[in-house]
Motif scaffolding. Structure first.
Motif, short mmCIF file in Angstrom:
data_model
loop_
_atom_site.label_atom_id
_atom_site.label_comp_id
_atom_site.label_asym_id
_atom_site.label_seq_id
_atom_site.Cartn_x
_atom_site.Cartn_y
_atom_site.Cartn_z
N SER A 1 -4.11 -5.18 10.01
CA SER A 1 -5.34 -4.50 10.38
C SER A 1 -5.12 -3.56 11.56
CB SER A 1 -6.43 -5.52 10.73
OG SER A 1 -6.71 -6.33 9.62
N HIS B 1 -3.24 -0.36 10.34
CA HIS B 1 -4.10 0.58 9.61
C HIS B 1 -5.21 1.14 10.50
CE1 HIS B 1 -1.91 -1.38 6.34
NE2 HIS B 1 -2.01 -0.18 5.79
N GLY B 2 -5.71 0.35 11.42
CA GLY B 2 -6.69 0.85 12.39
C GLY B 2 -6.07 1.88 13.32
N ALA C 1 -5.26 2.26 2.56
CA ALA C 1 -6.27 2.14 3.61
C ALA C 1 -7.44 3.07 3.32
CB ALA C 1 -5.67 2.44 4.97
N MET C 2 -7.14 4.29 2.89
CA MET C 2 -8.20 5.23 2.53
C MET C 2 -9.02 4.68 1.38
SD MET C 2 -8.22 7.90 4.51
CE MET C 2 -9.11 9.16 3.61
N LEU D 1 -6.07 5.27 11.81
CA LEU D 1 -7.38 5.92 11.97
C LEU D 1 -7.56 6.45 13.39
CD1 LEU D 1 -9.74 3.45 10.07
CD2 LEU D 1 -9.24 5.82 9.45
N GLY E 1 -9.12 10.62 0.54
CA GLY E 1 -9.58 9.50 -0.27
C GLY E 1 -9.91 9.90 -1.70
N ALA F 1 -9.30 1.56 0.40
CA ALA F 1 -10.01 0.33 0.77
C ALA F 1 -11.36 0.65 1.40
CB ALA F 1 -9.16 -0.51 1.73
N ALA F 2 -11.41 1.73 2.17
CA ALA F 2 -12.67 2.14 2.78
C ALA F 2 -13.68 2.55 1.71
CB ALA F 2 -12.43 3.30 3.75
N GLU F 3 -13.19 2.99 0.56
CA GLU F 3 -14.06 3.42 -0.53
C GLU F 3 -14.22 2.36 -1.62
OE1 GLU F 3 -13.53 8.03 -1.29
OE2 GLU F 3 -11.57 7.04 -1.23
#
Length: 194
Positions: free
Chosen positions: A163, A166-167, A107-108, A170, A24, A110-112
């Motif tokens: 979703s 991308h999930g 995705a990385m 993870l 990220g 978006a988490a940040e």
């Protein structure tokens, strides 16, 4: 939105993409990139004055390459929505299996999102909007061709599938099991089928 770069800037952007996928925005520095590419930090700053400039360029390139890839895939596959969805998830399954890209950089990021520069967060949102629109169009076409359940609301199903994909990235990373990705996404695509 074409992003033109010199050969050296392209190399830097590609290595930065790999670092972003691994950790990220806050997971790498110019020192990490300098070590990976074998040039000084000053040289990196010559091409990208700030980390935000670099990451914004990487995300813009990712967004552009994704759009081009989806268009090329549709042209290659033709008018078969089921095959298009399968090709989309198969692309990521191959990337995860061979280690070339175990996580979508958007995705990385978006988490940040609350902690990254706003212009990068906006570009990440644009990526997900583009992808959800493409998925919704494919699902709508699949409904019209009686490949997908007619009662499904295409934009909602698109968000759900996006979703899930991308999930699943993870989950595969957390379990250290690339095959987990394919198992999850295949079930999601199958759930849409008539």
């Amino acid at each position: 939105m074409t992003v033109e770069l010199s050969p050296r800037a392209t190399e830097l952007a590609e290595h930065a993409r790999q670092l972003l996928a691994a950790g990220g925005y806050n997971g790498f520095s110019y020192a990490d990139l300098s070590e990976k590419v074998g040039i000084g930090k000053a040289s990196i700053h010559h091409h990208f004055p700030s980390k935000a400039d670099l990451v914004l360029t990487v995300v813009q390139r990712h967004r552009q390459q994704s759009a081009e890839g989806l268009a090329a895939m549709q042209q290659h596959i033709g008018d078969d929505p089921q095959a298009q969805l399968n090709a989309y998830v198969d692309y990521w399954a191959r990337c995860i299996r061979d280690g070339s890209s175990t996580m979508c950089i958007c995705a990385m990021l978006a988490a940040e999102a609350p902690m990254i520069p706003p212009e990068i967060a906006a570009e990440v949102r644009g990526y997900f909007q583009d992808l959800s629109e493409w998925l919704a169009a494919v699902i709508s076409q699949g409904q019209a061709k009686a490949q997908f359940k007619p009662e499904a609301v295409a934009p909602v199903e698109a968000l759900t599938l996006m979703s899930t994909v991308h999930g699943a990235m993870l989950t595969a990373r957390a379990l250290g099991d690339p095959e987990a990705f394919q198992t999850i996404v295949r079930a999601a695509v199958h759930r849409l089928a008539v």
